[in-house]
Design a protein around this motif. Structure first.
Motif, short mmCIF file in Angstrom:
data_model
loop_
_atom_site.label_atom_id
_atom_site.label_comp_id
_atom_site.label_asym_id
_atom_site.label_seq_id
_atom_site.Cartn_x
_atom_site.Cartn_y
_atom_site.Cartn_z
N LYS A 175 0.80 -1.39 -0.39
CA LYS A 175 -0.49 0.24 -0.07
C LYS A 175 0.85 1.56 0.07
O LYS A 175 1.05 1.99 0.94
CB LYS A 175 -0.93 0.00 1.20
CG LYS A 175 -1.75 -0.78 1.47
CD LYS A 175 -2.93 -1.13 2.31
CE LYS A 175 -3.54 -2.60 2.46
NZ LYS A 175 -4.07 -2.57 3.74
N PRO A 176 1.27 1.50 -0.32
CA PRO A 176 2.54 2.14 -0.49
C PRO A 176 1.90 4.02 -0.52
O PRO A 176 -0.17 4.20 -1.48
CB PRO A 176 2.96 2.70 -2.27
CG PRO A 176 2.39 1.46 -2.78
CD PRO A 176 1.60 0.77 -2.35
N ARG A 177 2.36 5.05 -0.18
CA ARG A 177 1.39 6.06 -0.13
C ARG A 177 1.08 6.91 -1.82
O ARG A 177 2.10 6.99 -2.21
CB ARG A 177 1.70 7.62 0.54
CG ARG A 177 3.65 7.63 -0.31
CD ARG A 177 4.36 8.33 1.01
NE ARG A 177 5.93 8.76 0.18
CZ ARG A 177 6.89 9.72 0.79
NH1 ARG A 177 6.89 9.52 2.64
NH2 ARG A 177 8.16 9.67 0.52
N ASN A 178 -0.24 7.38 -1.35
CA ASN A 178 -0.42 8.77 -2.11
C ASN A 178 -0.37 7.96 -3.89
O ASN A 178 -1.26 8.44 -5.18
CB ASN A 178 0.27 9.58 -3.05
CG ASN A 178 1.41 9.88 -1.54
OD1 ASN A 178 0.41 10.71 -0.65
ND2 ASN A 178 2.29 10.92 -2.04
N LEU A 179 -0.28 6.09 -3.79
CA LEU A 179 -0.42 5.26 -4.74
C LEU A 179 -1.56 4.61 -4.39
O LEU A 179 -2.21 4.32 -4.12
CB LEU A 179 0.13 4.67 -5.48
CG LEU A 179 1.66 5.57 -5.32
CD1 LEU A 179 2.48 4.48 -6.11
CD2 LEU A 179 1.34 6.27 -6.79
N ALA A 180 -2.27 4.00 -5.91
CA ALA A 180 -3.82 3.29 -5.96
C ALA A 180 -3.35 1.79 -6.84
O ALA A 180 -2.73 2.34 -8.20
CB ALA A 180 -5.20 3.48 -5.85
N LYS A 181 -4.06 0.84 -7.01
CA LYS A 181 -3.53 -0.35 -8.15
C LYS A 181 -3.85 0.27 -9.45
O LYS A 181 -3.05 0.54 -10.11
CB LYS A 181 -3.87 -1.70 -7.46
CG LYS A 181 -4.15 -2.47 -8.80
CD LYS A 181 -2.68 -3.44 -8.18
CE LYS A 181 -2.51 -4.23 -9.03
NZ LYS A 181 -0.67 -4.30 -9.61
N SER A 182 -5.41 0.49 -9.52
CA SER A 182 -5.49 0.56 -10.75
C SER A 182 -5.68 2.25 -11.09
O SER A 182 -6.54 3.11 -9.89
CB SER A 182 -7.23 0.27 -10.81
OG SER A 182 -7.30 -0.79 -10.80
N VAL A 183 -5.53 2.83 -12.01
CA VAL A 183 -5.29 4.88 -12.17
C VAL A 183 -6.56 4.78 -13.16
O VAL A 183 -5.80 4.83 -13.93
CB VAL A 183 -4.00 4.97 -12.34
CG1 VAL A 183 -3.83 6.59 -12.57
CG2 VAL A 183 -3.26 4.35 -11.37
N THR A 184 -7.88 4.89 -12.55
CA THR A 184 -9.03 5.58 -13.28
C THR A 184 -9.27 6.32 -12.70
O THR A 184 -10.81 7.05 -13.27
CB THR A 184 -10.39 4.23 -12.83
OG1 THR A 184 -10.59 4.20 -11.15
CG2 THR A 184 -9.86 2.65 -12.93
N VAL A 185 -8.43 7.15 -13.08
CA VAL A 185 -8.19 9.18 -12.66
C VAL A 185 -7.16 9.21 -14.11
O VAL A 185 -6.65 8.90 -14.27
CB VAL A 185 -8.01 9.98 -11.75
CG1 VAL A 185 -10.10 9.47 -11.12
CG2 VAL A 185 -7.77 9.78 -10.93
N LYS A 186 -8.20 10.68 -14.85
CA LYS A 186 -6.86 11.11 -16.12
C LYS A 186 -5.56 11.68 -14.82
O LYS A 186 -5.36 12.40 -13.71
CB LYS A 186 -7.42 12.37 -16.04
CG LYS A 186 -7.83 12.18 -17.69
CD LYS A 186 -7.84 13.46 -18.66
CE LYS A 186 -10.19 13.09 -19.23
NZ LYS A 186 -10.48 14.35 -19.65
#
Ligand code: M6R
Length: 591
Positions: A580-591
């Motif tokens: 769970k790295p900070r500020n990131l998420a697995k699927s980047v579903t925003v521009k």
């Protein structure tokens, strides 16, 4: 990003537990806050907490949340900081409607200006949706009509689930550019951001498309367009084993997924011959070929450029999907674009593909998640069969993406069968490589844990491996890491190398070995602490992470493994959670 799950059932359930277990499967999509809303009796029971799902579980007794219908959310903040008020679900002022949303409402400020008299309690774009819903219902519309009217007003990306305490047998769902899948079980309907929370309950899914609204009841569902016209939908079957999305004996998903590579590489070879050959045929017939991707998948694409060139003498262009719209490309009807994506939901790739399709070019894709948006919008797709990848850092998907690209290259020269025979050895070699480096990378990580920067260098096909090694390191250990073509060092970066600076040379015994070695020696002359990834040692190296000897063209698949392990160990040694790295998420579903 964000993950959403909802369900409606014919009988009273432990709704809190069902929703929470679903969120667990989606935590990779966001983990800064979470919430659940369940209709109990004639009112909405709402629980929200900031932090991870572990924090939520510690604060909320999910077993106490009973009901026939509920929605839930795990957040990756876009509009508004990480606070309890900004966490979802958002509830209307009258307390009757609750919604969860994944995406960004671009015109929310204008819409807010039209909602005079509403006291907003959060800084989110989402609260506007729920306020508009109440306004429409107060104006005499029923729940569905109000939802439809609001959807016609909002602009941007969304996957939304809505429930109404005045109509507790119906959950409404809609999507535009953010993923949303429906699941049909006995006496229950579900909706979620991906199939993993659904698989605990059913294998029957319905893929919702952009601009569609679903009305979910316990025993039936209906789908409409934004004008309210009914749309016929088909029910698809999906097969993924739930246990493959569990951590098992491993401390982290990332480690589990790194260690799974011998098996995932084997599975990547189980493609129908015809599918791989069709990709090869399309490449050889196309006027121009472009590989498009982001992040790790982009690195696979760059490696693909090298291997298609070397094995099949075929030139392809590579483009970073987030930059696609800023280039006037020469794409035509007979051009071929191959998208590479683990999730198949990356917004930058999807947006580029929409433009590419408008130009009439053919779209093929290499994805991991079956039935994902990118797979569905492609003329042809190959599934890499890596199995669920939960850790935010992409690992096994990368080596499987490479495997598919190798197979395409072999098919292009009519040697798919021979190529696959050779590649069959990779599974055993990967296992050996893991054994050789698991402990060694741990010891090395302890030495590097307090360094400021790490540089990764490689030539030819080892260059994308240097990029990927640096990306893995920075995203989970938060050490500054930079990957580059070894020949580029002397054009600037060498100025940063001083006594003790770690330089990792990806330098297997291939045709660029001697040149990369020279670059490593140049850094050593400036005091660098040189680490090599190689099957050939040299006194210049301070440390060697060994890889087994292999046919020259397959070194990248082995070369990345010690780098994945090193990044993992660095994160652990530095006390960071690699999953769970900070500020990131697995699927980047925003521009
Ligand atoms: O799902 P995708 O392969 O399209 O995702 C692309 C990137 O967001 C992804 O590879 C990201 O860079 C990973 N966190 C890297 O480990």
């Amino acid at each position: 990003m964000c993950g959403i799950v909802g369900f409606v059932s014919e009988k009273e359930e432990n709704a809190g537990k069902i929703l929470f277990d679903g969120l667990r499967k989606l935590e990779y999509r966001g983990y800064d806050s979470a919430g659940i809303a369940v209709i109990s009796g004639d009112s909405i029971n709402l629980e929200k907490e900031i932090g991870t799902l572990d924090d939520f579980e510690a604060a909320v007794d999910v077993d106490e949340l009973n009901g026939k219908i509920g929605i839930s959310h795990t957040r990756w903040a876009t509009h508004g900081g990480v606070t309890k008020l900004n966490a979802h679900p958002h509830v209307s002022q009258d307390g009757n409607i609750a919604i969860v949303h994944n995406g960004i409402i671009e015109n929310y400020q204008e819409l807010k200006n039209d909602l005079k008299g509403v006291k907003f309690i959060s800084e989110t774009d989402t609260e506007v949706i729920v306020a508009l819903m109440q306004k429409e219902i107060d104006g005499g519309n029923d729940f569905f009509e109000a939802f439809k009217k609001v959807l016609n007003k909002i602009e941007g990306s969304y996957a939304i689930l809505a429930i109404n305490a005045r109509q507790p047998g119906v959950m409404l769902a809609a999507k535009n550019e953010s993923p949303l899948i429906l699941g049909k079980a006995l006496g229950k309907m579900f909706a979620a951001s991906d199939s993993m929370p659904l698989l605990m309950h059913t294998s029957e899914v319905i893929y919702l498309e952009d601009g569609e609204i679903a009305k979910l009841m316990a025993k039936s569902f209906e789908v409409f367009d934004l004008k309210g016209n009914k749309i016929a939908k088909t029910i698809s079957k999906i097969e993924t084993h739930i246990e493959s999305s569990e951590k098992g004996m491993y401390a982290h998903f990332m480690l589990k997924e790194i260690m799974e590579q011998p098996n995932s590489l084997k599975r990547s070879l189980q493609q129908p011959y015809g599918d791989v050959e069709e990709f090869a045929k399309a490449i050889s017939q196309a006027r121009g070929v472009m590989l498009i991707a982001c992040g790790t998948a982009l690195h696979a694409a760059i490696a693909g450029q090298y291997l298609l060139d070397r094995i099949a003498q075929k030139h392809v262009n590579v483009i970073n999907a987030s930059e696609f719209s800023y280039l006037q490309t020469s794409l035509q009807k007979n051009s071929l674009v191959i998208a590479i994506s683990q999730s198949g939901e990356t917004a930058d790739v999807i947006n580029a593909l929409k433009k590419i399709k408008q130009k009439g070019a053919k779209v093929y894709s290499i994805v991991n998640v079956e039935g994902s948006s990118i797979a569905r919008m492609s003329d042809k797709t190959i599934g890499i069969k890596a199995g669920p990848e939960i850790g935010v850092a992409s690992t096994k998907a990368f080596t499987s993406q490479l495997s598919i690209l190798y197979q395409i290259a072999f098919a292009l020269i009519g040697k798919l069968e021979e190529g696959r025979k050779e590649m069959d050895k990779l599974s055993g070699l990967a296992r050996l490589c893991l054994d050789m480096n698991l402990d060694k990378t741990k010891a090395l990580a302890e030495k590097l844990a307090n360094k400021r920067d790490i540089y990764f260098i490689g030539r030819g096909i080892n260059y994308p491996i240097a990029l990927e090694g640096a990306l893995k390191t920075k995203e989970i250990s938060y050490l500054h890491a930079e990957g580059m073509a070894a020949g580029e060092l002397k054009h600037g970066t060498l100025a940063l190398v001083e006594k003790g600076t770690p330089v990792i040379a990806i330098n297997p015994n291939d045709f660029v070995h001697a040149e990369t070695l020279s670059n490593a020696i140049e850094t050593k002359a400036r005091g660098a602490f040189v680490i090599a990834i190689s099957d050939k040692n040299n006194p210049v190296y301070d440390e060697l992470l060994s890889i087994p000897g292999a046919s020259e063209e397959f070194y990248p698949i082995l070369g990345i493994i010690p780098l994945q392990l090193l990044a993992y160990q660095l994160a652990v040694v530095r006390g960071k959670n690699p999953d769970k790295p900070r500020n990131l998420a697995k699927s980047v579903t925003v521009k």
